[in-house]
Design an enzyme around this catalytic site. Structure first.
Site, PDB file in Angstrom:
ATOM      1  N   TYR A  26       0.807  -1.230   0.000  1.00  0.00           N
ATOM      2  CA  TYR A  26       0.000   0.000   0.000  1.00  0.00           C
ATOM      3  C   TYR A  26       0.842   1.283   0.000  1.00  0.00           C
ATOM      4  O   TYR A  26       0.278   2.379   0.010  1.00  0.00           O
ATOM      5  CB  TYR A  26      -0.940  -0.007   1.215  1.00  0.00           C
ATOM      6  CG  TYR A  26      -1.910  -1.174   1.202  1.00  0.00           C
ATOM      7  CD1 TYR A  26      -2.876  -1.277   0.209  1.00  0.00           C
ATOM      8  CD2 TYR A  26      -1.851  -2.187   2.167  1.00  0.00           C
ATOM      9  CE1 TYR A  26      -3.756  -2.348   0.166  1.00  0.00           C
ATOM     10  CE2 TYR A  26      -2.731  -3.257   2.150  1.00  0.00           C
ATOM     11  CZ  TYR A  26      -3.672  -3.339   1.146  1.00  0.00           C
ATOM     12  OH  TYR A  26      -4.543  -4.399   1.107  1.00  0.00           O
ATOM     13  N   HIS A  83     -15.328  -6.586  -1.824  1.00  0.00           N
ATOM     14  CA  HIS A  83     -15.476  -7.999  -2.191  1.00  0.00           C
ATOM     15  C   HIS A  83     -16.618  -8.682  -1.447  1.00  0.00           C
ATOM     16  O   HIS A  83     -16.858  -9.872  -1.656  1.00  0.00           O
ATOM     17  CB  HIS A  83     -14.160  -8.732  -1.901  1.00  0.00           C
ATOM     18  CG  HIS A  83     -12.947  -7.945  -2.279  1.00  0.00           C
ATOM     19  ND1 HIS A  83     -12.696  -7.549  -3.571  1.00  0.00           N
ATOM     20  CD2 HIS A  83     -11.925  -7.429  -1.532  1.00  0.00           C
ATOM     21  CE1 HIS A  83     -11.571  -6.839  -3.605  1.00  0.00           C
ATOM     22  NE2 HIS A  83     -11.091  -6.750  -2.372  1.00  0.00           N
ATOM     23  N   HIS A 103      -8.546   1.319  -6.217  1.00  0.00           N
ATOM     24  CA  HIS A 103      -7.795   0.398  -5.361  1.00  0.00           C
ATOM     25  C   HIS A 103      -6.312   0.728  -5.494  1.00  0.00           C
ATOM     26  O   HIS A 103      -5.798   0.867  -6.619  1.00  0.00           O
ATOM     27  CB  HIS A 103      -8.042  -1.063  -5.735  1.00  0.00           C
ATOM     28  CG  HIS A 103      -9.475  -1.432  -5.532  1.00  0.00           C
ATOM     29  ND1 HIS A 103     -10.018  -1.564  -4.276  1.00  0.00           N
ATOM     30  CD2 HIS A 103     -10.478  -1.612  -6.405  1.00  0.00           C
ATOM     31  CE1 HIS A 103     -11.300  -1.826  -4.392  1.00  0.00           C
ATOM     32  NE2 HIS A 103     -11.619  -1.866  -5.675  1.00  0.00           N
ATOM     33  N   ILE A 104      -5.667   0.831  -4.360  1.00  0.00           N
ATOM     34  CA  ILE A 104      -4.237   1.161  -4.348  1.00  0.00           C
ATOM     35  C   ILE A 104      -3.434   0.011  -4.933  1.00  0.00           C
ATOM     36  O   ILE A 104      -2.544   0.210  -5.757  1.00  0.00           O
ATOM     37  CB  ILE A 104      -3.796   1.456  -2.898  1.00  0.00           C
ATOM     38  CG1 ILE A 104      -4.557   2.676  -2.365  1.00  0.00           C
ATOM     39  CG2 ILE A 104      -2.276   1.674  -2.823  1.00  0.00           C
ATOM     40  CD1 ILE A 104      -4.427   2.870  -0.857  1.00  0.00           C
ATOM     41  N   ARG A 114     -10.089 -11.416  -4.028  1.00  0.00           N
ATOM     42  CA  ARG A 114     -10.094  -9.969  -4.287  1.00  0.00           C
ATOM     43  C   ARG A 114     -10.457  -9.652  -5.738  1.00  0.00           C
ATOM     44  O   ARG A 114     -10.514  -8.494  -6.135  1.00  0.00           O
ATOM     45  CB  ARG A 114      -8.718  -9.361  -3.975  1.00  0.00           C
ATOM     46  CG  ARG A 114      -8.335  -9.444  -2.518  1.00  0.00           C
ATOM     47  CD  ARG A 114      -7.042  -8.700  -2.237  1.00  0.00           C
ATOM     48  NE  ARG A 114      -6.441  -9.196  -1.008  1.00  0.00           N
ATOM     49  CZ  ARG A 114      -6.739  -8.761   0.216  1.00  0.00           C
ATOM     50  NH1 ARG A 114      -7.623  -7.799   0.377  1.00  0.00           N
ATOM     51  NH2 ARG A 114      -6.154  -9.284   1.274  1.00  0.00           N
TER      52      ARG A 114
HETATM   53  O1  CA2 Z   1      -5.867  -2.040  -2.809  1.00  0.00           O
HETATM   54  C1  CA2 Z   1      -6.770  -1.487  -2.200  1.00  0.00           C
HETATM   55  O2  CA2 Z   1      -6.909  -0.262  -2.165  1.00  0.00           O
HETATM   56  C2  CA2 Z   1      -7.766  -2.328  -1.388  1.00  0.00           C
HETATM   57  O3  CA2 Z   1      -9.052  -1.739  -1.537  1.00  0.00           O
HETATM   58  C3  CA2 Z   1      -7.299  -2.274   0.058  1.00  0.00           C
HETATM   59  C4  CA2 Z   1      -8.097  -3.178   0.980  1.00  0.00           C
HETATM   60  C5  CA2 Z   1      -8.173  -4.598   0.416  1.00  0.00           C
HETATM   61  O4  CA2 Z   1      -9.024  -5.389   1.232  1.00  0.00           O
HETATM   62  C6  CA2 Z   1      -8.695  -4.602  -1.002  1.00  0.00           C
HETATM   63  O5  CA2 Z   1      -8.695  -5.930  -1.471  1.00  0.00           O
HETATM   64  C7  CA2 Z   1      -7.836  -3.757  -1.903  1.00  0.00           C
HETATM   65  C8  CA2 Z   1      -7.438  -3.262   2.368  1.00  0.00           C
HETATM   66  C9  CA2 Z   1      -7.221  -1.951   3.023  1.00  0.00           C
HETATM   67  C10 CA2 Z   1      -6.323  -2.155   4.212  1.00  0.00           C
HETATM   68  O6  CA2 Z   1      -5.371  -1.130   4.213  1.00  0.00           O
HETATM   69  C11 CA2 Z   1      -4.270  -1.260   4.998  1.00  0.00           C
HETATM   70  C12 CA2 Z   1      -3.262  -0.364   4.793  1.00  0.00           C
HETATM   71  C13 CA2 Z   1      -2.113  -0.444   5.522  1.00  0.00           C
HETATM   72  C14 CA2 Z   1      -1.980  -1.408   6.486  1.00  0.00           C
HETATM   73  C15 CA2 Z   1      -2.982  -2.311   6.695  1.00  0.00           C
HETATM   74  C16 CA2 Z   1      -4.149  -2.232   5.960  1.00  0.00           C
END
Ligand code: CA2
Length: 152
Positions: A26, A83, A103-104, A114
């Site tokens: 991320y 999801h 999505h990042i 996902r």
């Molecule tokens: O890639 C993305 O932006 C997601 O939406 C991020 C979600 C994930 O469940 C999706 O599949 C894809 C998760 C967000 C959690 O973000 C964190 C960031 C840093 C540390 C822990 C979690």
């Protein structure tokens, strides 16, 4: 009535942790950095931004409903709710505003679970796997859509 010059930015569960863990997935930027980037990018086109992040689905739904009367469009990274959540999808469909799904990470290069998004077909813009910078591209593409709708 004229289109409000405001966007709603929605970040879903756990995105408050941005920049604190999993930088290889991320990146190192924080949620505050994301919100500032989106505000700056929207400002270039004369739009302001209302930002909400919550770990509670109902809070996100309420924010989406409230946008119906005073926002032109919605930029959303629903996090894991992407999801799982028919409820979130129904809220976005219900307010009938143009939506950008961000999505990042590249969800299609990650685990199979996902790969499905309940939001995909209620969004007109999709920016996936471009890191935090993807939010800025999503704002620009979405405002192109909003401007096109206003002109048309
Ligand atoms: O890639 C993305 O932006 C997601 O939406 C991020 C979600 C994930 O469940 C999706 O599949 C894809 C998760 C967000 C959690 O973000 C964190 C960031 C840093 C540390 C822990 C979690």
């Amino acid at each position: 009535m004229s289109t409000p010059r405001r966007l709603l930015l929605v970040n879903g569960p756990n995105l408050n942790l941005l920049g604190t863990r999993e930088p290889e997935i991320y990146g190192r930027e924080s949620l505050a950095d994301v919100e500032a980037l989106v505000a700056r990018t929207a400002q270039e086109r004369g739009y302001e931004v209302r930002a909400v992040q919550s770990n509670h689905e109902g809070v996100l739904i309420d924010a989406i409903h409230a946008a119906r009367t005073d926002c032109a469009a919605i930029v959303i990274n629903p996090g894991g709710l992407t999801h799982t959540s028919v409820v979130l999808r129904d809220a976005l469909a219900g307010v009938a505003l143009p939506v950008a799904e961000v999505h990042i990470s590249d969800v299609y290069a990650r685990e199979e679970f996902r790969h499905h998004s309940f939001v995909r077909d209620v969004a007109v813009v999709h920016v996936i796997g471009e890191g935090v910078a993807g939010y800025a591209r999503a704002v620009r593409l979405l405002l192109d859509v909003v401007t096109g709708l206003a002109d048309g």
